[in-house]
Design a protein around this motif. Structure first.
Motif, PDB file in Angstrom:
ATOM      1  N   LYS A  64     -33.419 -17.098 -12.233  1.00 14.72           N
ATOM      2  CA  LYS A  64     -33.543 -16.307 -13.635  1.00 14.72           C
ATOM      3  C   LYS A  64     -34.618 -16.745 -14.434  1.00 14.72           C
ATOM      4  CE  LYS A  64     -29.726 -13.430 -14.144  1.00 14.72           C
ATOM      5  NZ  LYS A  64     -29.879 -12.006 -14.173  1.00 14.72           N
ATOM      6  N   ALA A  77     -24.026 -17.498 -11.817  1.00 11.28           N
ATOM      7  CA  ALA A  77     -24.223 -16.267 -12.539  1.00 11.28           C
ATOM      8  C   ALA A  77     -24.641 -15.123 -11.465  1.00 11.28           C
ATOM      9  CB  ALA A  77     -25.513 -16.480 -13.511  1.00 11.28           C
ATOM     10  N   ALA A  78     -25.265 -15.380 -10.734  1.00 10.96           N
ATOM     11  CA  ALA A  78     -25.570 -14.383  -9.586  1.00 10.96           C
ATOM     12  C   ALA A  78     -24.427 -13.923  -8.924  1.00 10.96           C
ATOM     13  CB  ALA A  78     -26.641 -14.776  -8.701  1.00 10.96           C
ATOM     14  N   ASN A  80     -21.329 -14.117  -9.907  1.00  7.60           N
ATOM     15  CA  ASN A  80     -20.444 -13.467 -10.807  1.00  7.60           C
ATOM     16  C   ASN A  80     -20.997 -12.122 -11.031  1.00  7.60           C
ATOM     17  OD1 ASN A  80     -18.208 -13.442 -12.846  1.00  7.60           O
ATOM     18  ND2 ASN A  80     -20.127 -13.011 -14.588  1.00  7.60           N
ATOM     19  N   LEU A  81     -22.178 -11.975 -11.030  1.00  8.36           N
ATOM     20  CA  LEU A  81     -22.716 -10.241 -11.335  1.00  8.36           C
ATOM     21  C   LEU A  81     -22.168  -9.592 -10.129  1.00  8.36           C
ATOM     22  CD1 LEU A  81     -24.485  -8.218 -12.454  1.00  8.36           C
ATOM     23  CD2 LEU A  81     -26.436  -9.171 -11.262  1.00  8.36           C
ATOM     24  N   ARG A  84     -18.132  -9.349  -9.998  1.00  6.06           N
ATOM     25  CA  ARG A  84     -17.454  -8.859 -11.207  1.00  6.06           C
ATOM     26  C   ARG A  84     -18.361  -7.841 -12.089  1.00  6.06           C
ATOM     27  NH1 ARG A  84     -13.766 -12.349 -13.562  1.00  6.06           N
ATOM     28  NH2 ARG A  84     -15.140 -12.036 -15.477  1.00  6.06           N
ATOM     29  N   GLY A  85     -19.513  -7.526 -11.728  1.00  5.42           N
ATOM     30  CA  GLY A  85     -20.486  -6.711 -12.606  1.00  5.42           C
ATOM     31  C   GLY A  85     -20.286  -5.415 -12.501  1.00  5.42           C
ATOM     32  N   HIS A  89     -25.130  -3.145 -14.144  1.00  3.48           N
ATOM     33  CA  HIS A  89     -25.511  -4.475 -14.011  1.00  3.48           C
ATOM     34  C   HIS A  89     -26.166  -4.886 -12.576  1.00  3.48           C
ATOM     35  CE1 HIS A  89     -23.632  -4.814 -17.880  1.00  3.48           C
ATOM     36  NE2 HIS A  89     -24.709  -5.532 -18.120  1.00  3.48           N
ATOM     37  N   LYS A  90     -25.283  -4.184 -11.785  1.00  6.23           N
ATOM     38  CA  LYS A  90     -25.758  -4.463 -10.130  1.00  6.23           C
ATOM     39  C   LYS A  90     -27.100  -3.712  -9.862  1.00  6.23           C
ATOM     40  CE  LYS A  90     -21.028  -5.317  -8.634  1.00  6.23           C
ATOM     41  NZ  LYS A  90     -19.964  -4.828  -7.756  1.00  6.23           N
ATOM     42  N   ARG A  92     -29.396  -3.129 -12.153  1.00  7.25           N
ATOM     43  CA  ARG A  92     -30.372  -4.003 -12.836  1.00  7.25           C
ATOM     44  C   ARG A  92     -30.883  -5.071 -11.857  1.00  7.25           C
ATOM     45  NH1 ARG A  92     -31.448  -2.855 -18.040  1.00  7.25           N
ATOM     46  NH2 ARG A  92     -30.024  -1.315 -18.815  1.00  7.25           N
ATOM     47  N   TRP A  93     -29.735  -5.841 -11.487  1.00  4.85           N
ATOM     48  CA  TRP A  93     -30.093  -6.983 -10.284  1.00  4.85           C
ATOM     49  C   TRP A  93     -31.024  -6.346  -9.241  1.00  4.85           C
ATOM     50  CZ3 TRP A  93     -29.156  -8.373  -5.337  1.00  4.85           C
ATOM     51  CH2 TRP A  93     -29.523  -9.729  -5.243  1.00  4.85           C
TER      52      TRP A  93
END
Length: 194
Positions: A64, A77-78, A80-81, A84-85, A89-90, A92-93
């Motif tokens: 990040k 954080a990754a 979690n995304l 659970r994102g 959000h996925k 965007r990643w």
């Protein structure tokens, strides 16, 4: 009673699992950070194999703060995304995985590079490709046609997200990116057998 914490989305964070992940992370990375070569080794990715470029792009998306390392907070954080994102959000990643130069746009060569890596990984793992008769360039052309709304030859994050949300085929082409930890864990399991 267990070591879990309830969140607003009714998902639970397992504190014990988080502690175990931290112990494994520190064991694998005593410095507290994961460098690219360690990231590849950790997941059993050959430095020059089909999965190498994909792993490099995943590493960059996990990193990040752009310091060329992944610390435990970036790692969690990754994860979690991914687990659970929501879809946006996925996506965007995923866009960050495709945007290799970090300029905020995905051009044809960046898109082709990732699609080619995904295609080679799927062939190697014998994962069924949804459109086996399409070449990498045909897949790239079809994705660009679907998502490059202003036809400028590049895809902004907004175009990427809207295009993927509106076209199930485009979204399916991103499937491997949508579950990077699944792919990484599969690579890790494969490396344990070799």
């Amino acid at each position: 009673m267990g070591q879990t914490q309830q969140t607003g989305s009714s998902e639970e964070i397992d504190i014990k699992a988080l502690q175990d992940m931290y112990k494994k992370f520190v064991t694998e990375c005593p410095s507290g950070v994961l460098f690219l070569h360690e990231f590849k080794r950790f997941f059993g990715v050959d430095a020059t194999g089909e999965a190498s470029e994909y792993a490099e792009n995943m590493f960059r998306a996990f990193d990040k703060n752009g310091d060329n390392t992944i610390d435990f907070l970036e790692f969690v954080a990754a994860l979690n995304l991914v687990f659970r994102g929501d879809l946006e959000h996925k996506l965007r990643w995923s866009f960050k995985v495709y945007d290799k130069d970090g300029n905020g746009f995905v051009d044809r060569s960046e898109l082709r590079s990732i699609i080619d890596s995904i295609s080679r990984i799927k062939k190697r793992s014998k994962t069924e490709v949804s459109e086996p008769h399409l070449t990498v360039d045909e897949v790239v052309d079809r994705i660009l046609e679907a998502v490059d709304i202003d036809h400028d030859g590049t895809v902004s994050m907004d175009e990427f997200i809207k295009g993927a949300q509106q076209d199930p085929w485009v979204l399916s082409m991103l499937r491997l990116d949508m579950n990077p930890t699944g792919w990484l864990l599969a690579q890790r399991r494969k490396s344990a057998y070799f």
